[in-house]
Design an enzyme around this catalytic site. Structure first.
Site, mmCIF file in Angstrom:
data_model
loop_
_atom_site.group_PDB
_atom_site.id
_atom_site.type_symbol
_atom_site.label_atom_id
_atom_site.label_comp_id
_atom_site.label_asym_id
_atom_site.label_seq_id
_atom_site.Cartn_x
_atom_site.Cartn_y
_atom_site.Cartn_z
ATOM 1 N N LYS A 238 9.123 12.620 -4.991
ATOM 2 C CA LYS A 238 7.950 11.832 -5.375
ATOM 3 C C LYS A 238 7.761 11.951 -6.877
ATOM 4 O O LYS A 238 7.602 13.054 -7.408
ATOM 5 C CB LYS A 238 6.703 12.328 -4.642
ATOM 6 C CG LYS A 238 5.445 11.530 -4.971
ATOM 7 C CD LYS A 238 4.252 12.052 -4.179
ATOM 8 C CE LYS A 238 2.990 11.267 -4.516
ATOM 9 N NZ LYS A 238 1.816 11.787 -3.771
ATOM 10 N N TYR B 247 2.419 -1.961 2.493
ATOM 11 C CA TYR B 247 1.119 -2.520 2.843
ATOM 12 C C TYR B 247 1.259 -3.885 3.523
ATOM 13 O O TYR B 247 0.287 -4.391 4.070
ATOM 14 C CB TYR B 247 0.249 -2.616 1.583
ATOM 15 C CG TYR B 247 -0.019 -1.255 0.982
ATOM 16 C CD1 TYR B 247 -0.991 -0.415 1.505
ATOM 17 C CD2 TYR B 247 0.735 -0.781 -0.101
ATOM 18 C CE1 TYR B 247 -1.225 0.845 0.977
ATOM 19 C CE2 TYR B 247 0.517 0.478 -0.635
ATOM 20 C CZ TYR B 247 -0.457 1.289 -0.091
ATOM 21 O OH TYR B 247 -0.673 2.541 -0.602
ATOM 22 N N SER C 39 1.453 1.042 -4.214
ATOM 23 C CA SER C 39 0.386 0.094 -4.532
ATOM 24 C C SER C 39 0.706 -0.818 -5.711
ATOM 25 O O SER C 39 0.466 -2.026 -5.652
ATOM 26 C CB SER C 39 -0.903 0.864 -4.816
ATOM 27 O OG SER C 39 -0.735 1.756 -5.918
ATOM 28 N N LYS D 229 9.531 8.198 -3.190
ATOM 29 C CA LYS D 229 8.331 7.468 -3.599
ATOM 30 C C LYS D 229 8.203 7.518 -5.117
ATOM 31 O O LYS D 229 8.271 8.623 -5.673
ATOM 32 C CB LYS D 229 7.092 8.096 -2.945
ATOM 33 C CG LYS D 229 5.788 7.374 -3.240
ATOM 34 C CD LYS D 229 4.621 8.064 -2.543
ATOM 35 C CE LYS D 229 3.312 7.324 -2.829
ATOM 36 N NZ LYS D 229 2.147 7.977 -2.206
ATOM 37 N N ARG E 122 -5.259 4.587 -6.891
ATOM 38 C CA ARG E 122 -6.384 5.395 -7.382
ATOM 39 C C ARG E 122 -7.709 4.740 -6.995
ATOM 40 O O ARG E 122 -8.673 5.417 -6.648
ATOM 41 C CB ARG E 122 -6.289 5.578 -8.898
ATOM 42 C CG ARG E 122 -4.955 6.163 -9.380
ATOM 43 C CD ARG E 122 -4.895 7.676 -9.247
ATOM 44 N NE ARG E 122 -3.540 8.189 -9.393
ATOM 45 C CZ ARG E 122 -2.927 8.413 -10.549
ATOM 46 N NH1 ARG E 122 -3.559 8.161 -11.690
ATOM 47 N NH2 ARG E 122 -1.703 8.899 -10.571
#
Length: 327
Positions: free
Chosen positions: A197, A314, A275, A249, A207
């Site tokens: 990560k 997502y 995101s 990630k 965030r």
């Protein structure tokens, strides 16, 4: 022999030929839907920097999980946002806290029809926004954090999570969690190690999604974007410690890392389309610069092609719906 004996275009002439000779295919069963639940909400709260994504209430989260099952999505990764935070993330350990309650609620709603994964990390629960507790100098205390991770993992396993996702990049986190699970009798609870990560600029919208309290950055514990070989070391260590799956990630900016990990890992490899990667495609599509559906599909296919067995995105449910339509 070359042209005209070899004409690679022959296999591209019709949609049926292209489908028949495709080297990689997407499957809804390989997709995992990240989902956020925020304590105290009476209505879902849209996340402005992630169009189409929201902070859920209990009821909307259960509906999202049920929809994922209907569409054939493989799993759901749960993130909780508590009403009250403190320096040590106490709410993460509360059996009735927002995340542990969400795990129970989703498990009661869908049972074993969906792999319920949960985030084992303190960043959503601390008032300073870091993934661990801080020492007197403000440095994240690795070993003190591990003690809390073990307790957090047990709370989530007892709530009904099928798989735990330690994402804090603390040294030794997999070993500590695996030992705690075994000693408590949770021998079938899987651990999905966020093994590689990176400290990425692409986490920005996340965030907002978790109402992060972070000031500064996480570069003392998340990996440096310049490093490639180190990712393999991190994966090897997590495998030695008992990881059942490993994760890279972010995904799209780290496809070389993903390919390296996929080439050496004896366990399933996941990649998280994060995101910022989501929001960039949504923004470009909203401006009419790209074809939204084609870009989403291509982006996830690229992650699969690089070696991911599992993709957290997502768009998991939406993409699963498209795949269902095309069958």
């Amino acid at each position: 022999m070359s042209f005209p004996t070899h004409r690679p275009r022959r296999l591209r002439t019709t949609p049926a030929l292209r489908r028949l000779t495709a080297e990689h295919r997407l499957s809804a069963a390989e997709l995992v839907l990240p989902a956020f639940i925020r304590e105290g909400l009476t209505e879902p709260n849209p996340i402005s920097s992630m169009p189409g994504v929201q902070q859920h209430t209990t009821e909307t989260l259960k509906r999202a999980a049920s929809e994922a099952v209907e569409l054939g999505v493989g799993g759901i990764m749960l993130f909780g946002i508590p009403a009250v935070r403190d320096a040590t993330g106490t709410a993460a350990l509360d059996p009735d806290g927002v995340l542990n309650k969400a795990i129970r609620d989703v498990r009661a709603e869908v049972g074993d029809e969906l792999v319920i994964m949960s985030d084992v990390c303190l960043d959503e629960f601390t008032d300073h926004g870091h993934c661990g507790v801080l020492d007197a100098s403000g440095y994240v205390d690795n070993d003190a954090t591990l003690e809390i991770y073990a307790r957090m993992a047990l709370a989530q396993a007892e709530a009904g999570a099928h798989a735990l996702g330690p994402s804090g990049m603390m040294d030794g986190q997999i070993a500590v969690i695996r030992q705690a699970l075994e000693e408590a009798g949770h021998t079938t609870t899987a651990v999905v190690a966020y093994a590689a990560k990176y400290a990425s600029a692409f986490y920005g919208p996340f965030r907002e999604a978790v109402d992060s309290q972070l000031t500064g950055d996480r570069r003392t514990y998340q990996m440096d974007a310049a490093n490639r070989r180190e990712a393999v070391l991190e994966v090897e260590l997590d495998l030695e410690e008992g990881a059942d799956m490993v994760m890279v990630k972010p995904a799209m900016s780290y496809l070389d890392i993903l390919a390296d990990v996929a080439a050496m890992s004896p366990v399933p490899v996941a990649a998280y389309q994060i995101s910022g990667e989501y929001s960039m495609i949504e923004a470009a599509a909203a401006n009419g610069w790209i074809d939204r559906r084609a870009a989403i599909t291509e982006s996830v296919l690229g992650i699969k092609r690089a070696g991911a067995n599992i993709v957290l995105t997502y768009w998991a449910s939406e993409l699963a719906g498209w795949l269902k339509e095309s069958r």
